[in-house]
Each structure stands twice: as C-alpha cells, then as structure tokens.
Scaffold this motif. Structure first.
Motif, PDB file in Angstrom:
ATOM      1  N   PRO A 110      -4.235   1.649  -8.277  1.00  0.00           N
ATOM      2  CA  PRO A 110      -3.522   2.290  -9.382  1.00  0.00           C
ATOM      3  C   PRO A 110      -4.342   2.092 -10.645  1.00  0.00           C
ATOM      4  O   PRO A 110      -4.844   1.000 -10.894  1.00  0.00           O
ATOM      5  CB  PRO A 110      -2.210   1.515  -9.456  1.00  0.00           C
ATOM      6  N   HIS A 123      -2.679  -0.750  -3.833  1.00  0.00           N
ATOM      7  CA  HIS A 123      -3.630   0.254  -3.387  1.00  0.00           C
ATOM      8  C   HIS A 123      -2.845   1.506  -3.037  1.00  0.00           C
ATOM      9  O   HIS A 123      -1.705   1.409  -2.586  1.00  0.00           O
ATOM     10  CB  HIS A 123      -4.396  -0.247  -2.154  1.00  0.00           C
ATOM     11  N   PHE A 124      -3.428   2.662  -3.254  1.00  0.00           N
ATOM     12  CA  PHE A 124      -2.701   3.853  -2.834  1.00  0.00           C
ATOM     13  C   PHE A 124      -3.627   4.906  -2.244  1.00  0.00           C
ATOM     14  O   PHE A 124      -4.829   4.937  -2.515  1.00  0.00           O
ATOM     15  CB  PHE A 124      -1.856   4.430  -3.983  1.00  0.00           C
ATOM     16  N   TYR A 125      -3.042   5.727  -1.409  1.00  0.00           N
ATOM     17  CA  TYR A 125      -3.747   6.865  -0.807  1.00  0.00           C
ATOM     18  C   TYR A 125      -3.018   8.136  -1.183  1.00  0.00           C
ATOM     19  O   TYR A 125      -1.798   8.142  -1.330  1.00  0.00           O
ATOM     20  CB  TYR A 125      -3.759   6.760   0.723  1.00  0.00           C
ATOM     21  N   ALA A 185       6.061   4.078  -7.466  1.00  0.00           N
ATOM     22  CA  ALA A 185       5.187   3.572  -6.412  1.00  0.00           C
ATOM     23  C   ALA A 185       3.926   2.960  -7.009  1.00  0.00           C
ATOM     24  O   ALA A 185       3.470   1.894  -6.583  1.00  0.00           O
ATOM     25  CB  ALA A 185       4.827   4.705  -5.455  1.00  0.00           C
ATOM     26  N   LEU A 186       3.364   3.616  -8.016  1.00  0.00           N
ATOM     27  CA  LEU A 186       2.122   3.106  -8.612  1.00  0.00           C
ATOM     28  C   LEU A 186       2.371   1.793  -9.347  1.00  0.00           C
ATOM     29  O   LEU A 186       1.457   0.989  -9.518  1.00  0.00           O
ATOM     30  CB  LEU A 186       1.533   4.148  -9.571  1.00  0.00           C
ATOM     31  N   THR A 206       0.858  -1.176   0.000  1.00  0.00           N
ATOM     32  CA  THR A 206       0.000   0.000   0.000  1.00  0.00           C
ATOM     33  C   THR A 206       0.889   1.219   0.000  1.00  0.00           C
ATOM     34  O   THR A 206       1.904   1.249   0.697  1.00  0.00           O
ATOM     35  CB  THR A 206      -0.913   0.000   1.241  1.00  0.00           C
ATOM     36  N   CYS A 207       0.507   2.198  -0.801  1.00  0.00           N
ATOM     37  CA  CYS A 207       1.381   3.338  -0.968  1.00  0.00           C
ATOM     38  C   CYS A 207       0.672   4.624  -0.548  1.00  0.00           C
ATOM     39  O   CYS A 207      -0.524   4.775  -0.749  1.00  0.00           O
ATOM     40  CB  CYS A 207       1.809   3.400  -2.427  1.00  0.00           C
ATOM     41  N   SER A 239      -8.386   7.688  -2.221  1.00  0.00           N
ATOM     42  CA  SER A 239      -8.025   6.313  -1.956  1.00  0.00           C
ATOM     43  C   SER A 239      -8.459   5.485  -3.152  1.00  0.00           C
ATOM     44  O   SER A 239      -9.591   5.616  -3.612  1.00  0.00           O
ATOM     45  CB  SER A 239      -8.743   5.843  -0.686  1.00  0.00           C
ATOM     46  N   LEU A 276       0.957   8.662  -1.075  1.00  0.00           N
ATOM     47  CA  LEU A 276       1.601   9.726  -1.843  1.00  0.00           C
ATOM     48  C   LEU A 276       1.108  11.071  -1.341  1.00  0.00           C
ATOM     49  O   LEU A 276       0.040  11.171  -0.745  1.00  0.00           O
ATOM     50  CB  LEU A 276       1.243   9.595  -3.336  1.00  0.00           C
ATOM     51  N   ALA A 328       2.411  -0.862  -6.243  1.00  0.00           N
ATOM     52  CA  ALA A 328       1.359  -0.893  -5.219  1.00  0.00           C
ATOM     53  C   ALA A 328       0.073  -1.531  -5.734  1.00  0.00           C
ATOM     54  O   ALA A 328      -0.228  -1.479  -6.916  1.00  0.00           O
ATOM     55  CB  ALA A 328       1.082   0.530  -4.728  1.00  0.00           C
TER      56      ALA A 328
END
Lengths: 238, 292
Positions: free
Chosen positions: A220, A205-207, A199-200, A34-35, A217, A37, A203
């Motif tokens: 990618p 999932h990212f926030y 990061a994308l 999980t990332c 939220s 940013l 990952a």
C-alpha cells in the motif's frame, strides 16, 4: 522465501470453455494481511474457491506451507489449516448459531468448548443469539458468524471473500477491526475486497486482479490510492 | 360418527408407515436435492428380505423378521446409492432420476420372479390384541405398527439433532458449499443418508406387511406414489412435514375408503395432492432457507 505461507503459481480455472483464471500467480506471506482487489468478474471468488478446493484447477499449483495441495479435496484442505469465509457468508440458515459453530469444528476431535467461549468474547452479539437460527440474524451478524465458524477449525490461513459486501459502514468498520485483531493474534489473512480504501489500510501487501490475471503487486503506498480504487472498480483502460 | 372415528384412527395408525416412507424421500431430497424413485420398491424389497429369516429359521419371532427387514433396507439403500448416485453425474438432473426409476423396475422384477408374483404372508405382533372402548376398537397390530414407526422417527430425529453425523447432514442439506468449507465430506454424508433412509424404509415395508398381513409386489407402485404425495404435502425436505402429512394421508384415505370404497379411495388422495399443489404448493412446512 521460507516465510511464504501460500504460493499460487500459474493457476488456471475454467467453467467449461471459459477460463476465469488465466494463469494467476501470487504469494501470501506468513503473518501478513494480503489483499486482493479487482473489479467484478475479475476471478477473485474463483481464485478463493479454487484454493479452498471447491473448484478444480485446470492447471497450475497451489502450495500451502510448502506442501502441494492443488489436488486435495476440501476436507483435506481444511485439515491442513486453511479456512475460507465465503462470499455471501453462506451460514446454515436453519441451524442455530451454536450449531453453525459446531459445524465449523466438524473435523476437530478435541474439546472445542473453550474456542466457542473465546469466540463469544470476541463476538458478544453471537453469544446473545447463540440459540437463534442463523437465518434470522442481520447481515453483519451473519458475517461475524461466518468468520467465527471458519475460526473454529483453528486455521493457520484465513481466506476471506468480500467480508464487507452489503454491510452498513459501521459494521464494515467492525469487520475490519476484527480482521486486524485476528492478524495481531497471529492468523495470516488473505482478503478479497471491493472496499479498497479499508483494505489498503489493513494490508501489508496487495494484488490487483483484472480479467483472470494479476495486473499489479505491491505495498500500500506504492500506487496512489485513487489509482488503486479506479483500477479495483473499473479495471485499467486498455 | 363412530364409523368415521374408527376409520380415522385406523388410518392414522397405519399412516405412520406412510410417514416413514415420506421421510425417506424427503431426507434424500433435502440432502442431495434428488428424488430417489427406487425408495418405495427398496422398502418393500427390504421387507421381503426380512422373510428370508423364516426360510432359515422356521418360526422365528416376528421381531427378528422386522429387524432383518430393517437391516436389509439399509443395505438396499446403500446399493441404490452406489448404483444410481455414486458414479452418475450429479449435475445432470435426469441422470439420477432415470437411474432410480430403472432400479425401481429392477427391484420390482426381482420380487415378482422370486415369489412368482404370489402374495406372501407376513408375520405380525399383537394381532390378537384388541383394545375396546364401547364400540370403538383399537387393533393391537396397528398400535404396534404405530409404536414401532414412532420409535424409528424419534430415533431419526435424535440422530439428526443430537449427533455429529446429524449436524453434518443438516449442514449439507442447508448449504452444501459451506458444509464442504467446514471440512464435511459430502459424499460420505450422502451415502449415509441413503443407508439411514433405507433402514427406515425396511421397517416401513415390514410394518406395512405386518398390518396388511401379506406382502405383494403390487405394493411397490402405490407405495412410491403415496410416499411422493406425502413428501409434497409435507413440504419437500421437511421431516416434521413428512410425519404429519403421512398421518394425514393415512387418516384421509381410510375415511374415504369408508365412505367411497377402496376403488375410489386413491382418487381422493390424488385430489388432496391437487388441492395442496394449487393452494399450498410449498406443502405444510415449506423448507425454509434451503439451497434454492
């Protein structure tokens, strides 16, 4: 939601009167990368330091594997299986590479020599320099050391705060290769990054975080990459 | 020339006690980035506590007295930690400093009141032994002082570089946040550092008593000043620096005492400090890669 490993709810952390986190809620799923940013000053490092117990939350909760750990001290958080690779690496500069790793295994009473062997296979450069003082390593090597040190406690959740900061592109690629390897070997990773592109790629999932709040939220692909990058670096225009 | 060599060797041997005091200051500074002003007084206090053995057991061998001074020093170190650091906000740089200055005065007063301010005889070992090479002599008691001090330093270095506690201590002094992230309990390491430096201080106080032959409350202030000078010359936070600076200051003051007399001696030690502050402010071994 039994597969949620880390759950942060309404977390508020303040420096004096200034709230750096203004009610942050997010989740990290078991086995995921999980990332997080966001632009400078969004509160990403504050969040990491609060989860690791270095900073005290004013309100809100952090739960790890279903267990409340907001009020725990850092050593208890490490013992429960969370390790943070801090921003700027923070290796012990006047200690050898080997002693840095030993410090990472401080809480372990079992024999951790096999772990060091394994890490040396993963980071051959560290093996070459095991007797060298950590302060004499290059930035990339220090980052590898910081990661290896955190892994010495055998964490279930690895928090990483800007591991690519200030590193050459080739080294950044190596760091991300290691992140995917660690993930493949079963470590859950919560990653703070400025390098949105890389990061994308890794990952699930990212926030997005801006000014102490989570503003987006998603997976990618759920937001165009250039839009993510814009908001990660500049924040959204309001 | 012979006088010079004699003064130098006597001074260097006695300087081992300064080295121990310097280590105490420097170790606490390295770990907590705080100055423990009470350290010199606590060390003398520990040495006085060693004399308590003679009250209970008249004619106890000097070694027992030294050992009790060692233990009492450790206990005093822990008390100083508890009263001046544990409950006091670490983030305020003046709070702990003033607390330790208060402790320095308190210990000093306690010594003055319990001994009525009179110097007390301190036992020594090998004080009848004298090693002669022509006109040059080595005093047995000074060699004992030197040997005991070196033994303590070796023990400390082994503790720092060979044990888990030493690893944690070095980690805390180099990167406190990272030490916390490694799961090291920084508060425990801080407290232990005070006990360990206290043990060294107790021995240093006892060794000073043994080589001078008496203990007096007048010792605390000069010892505090000398200890701080040694710490600065050696480089704040550097244990090897404190050792070398301790021996150096010991030899230096002894030679100056020979040529300029005991009244002017400390003036030149101050001058040495001044020279270092101007030309090498970081000391002999400026701590590398510290938190600052």
């Amino acid at each position: 939601m039994s597969d949620t490993l880390l759950e942060v709810r309404d977390l508020v952390t303040a420096y004096g009167k200034i709230e750096a986190l203004k009610g942050v809620s997010l989740q990290v799923k078991q086995g995921s990368i999980t990332c997080l940013l966001g632009p400078n000053g969004a509160g990403k490092t504050t969040l990491m330091m609060t989860i690791a117990g270095i900073l005290r939350a004013r309100s809100g909760t952090v739960a790890f594997a279903g267990r409340e750990m907001t009020s725990l001290r850092p050593h208890a958080i490490v013992a429960s299986g969370v390790a943070l690779v801090p921003e700027n690496r923070l290796v012990f500069p006047a200690m050898t590479v080997l002693d840095n790793l030993r410090a990472g295994a401080y809480q372990r009473r079992d024999d951790f020599a096999p772990d060091i062997e394994k890490l040396f296979q993963r980071f051959p450069r560290l093996k070459e320099r095991s007797a060298q003082l950590a302060g004499t390593l290059s930035g990339g090597e220090q980052q590898m050391l910081a990661v290896a040190r955190a892994l010495m406690s055998r964490p279930k959740l690895l928090l990483m705060d800007e591991p690519s900061l200030g590193l050459a592109p080739l080294v950044v690629e190596e760091i991300f290769r290691i992140i995917t390897e660690l993930h493949r070997d079963g470590t859950t990773i919560f990653l703070v990054e400025q390098n949105a592109h890389m990061a994308l790629k890794v990952a699930q999932h990212f926030y997005l975080m801006e000014q102490g709040k989570v503003t987006f939220s998603g997976d990618p692909g759920s937001l165009a990459e250039d839009e993510v990058i814009k908001r990660a670096y500049l924040g959204s225009a309001k | 020339m012979l006088d010079f060599l004699q003064a130098l060797s006597d001074g260097v041997l006695f300087g081992a006690t300064y080295a121990l005091i310097g280590i105490g200051f420097t170790l606490v500074f390295g770990v907590m980035h705080k100055i423990n002003m009470a350290y010199g007084a606590a060390s003398v206090g520990g040495a006085y506590c060693g004399l308590l053995v003679l009250q209970v057991m008249a004619g106890a061998p000097p070694l027992v007295v030294f050992f009790c001074a060692f233990l009492a020093g450790g206990l005093l170190g822990w008390l100083v930690y508890l009263t001046c650091f544990h409950f006091i906000p670490i983030t305020n740089p003046l709070a702990t400093l003033m607390a330790t200055v208060g402790m320095l005065l308190l210990i000093d007063e306690i010594i003055v009141h319990t001994t009525a301010g009179m110097p007390m005889a301190y036992p020594a070992m090998f004080d009848d032994v004298m090693l002669r090479v022509g006109e040059f002599t080595l005093r047995g008691d000074l060699m004992m002082v030197f040997a005991v001090s070196v033994l303590c330093m070796a023990g400390l270095l082994a503790l720092l570089y060979r044990t888990r506690l030493g690893l944690a201590t070095r980690a805390v002094s180099q990167q406190t946040v990272a030490a916390l992230l490694c799961g090291i309990r920084v508060g425990q390491v801080n407290a232990t550092t005070f006990v360990v430096t206290g043990l060294l201080g107790g021995i240093a106080g006892a060794m000073i008593g043994a080589s001078v032959g008496t203990l007096s409350p007048l010792l605390t202030t000069p010892l505090t000043v000398k200890g701080l000078i040694v710490t600065v010359i050696g480089g704040l936070g550097s244990v090897p620096g404190a050792i070398i600076a301790g021996l150096m200051v010991g030899g230096f003051e002894s030679v100056l005492q020979l040529y300029r007399g005991v009244t002017e001696r400390d003036l030149y030690v101050m001058l040495l400090l001044f020279v270092f502050l101007v030309f090498r402010p970081g000391g002999l071994f400026a701590a590398k890669g510290g938190r600052d």
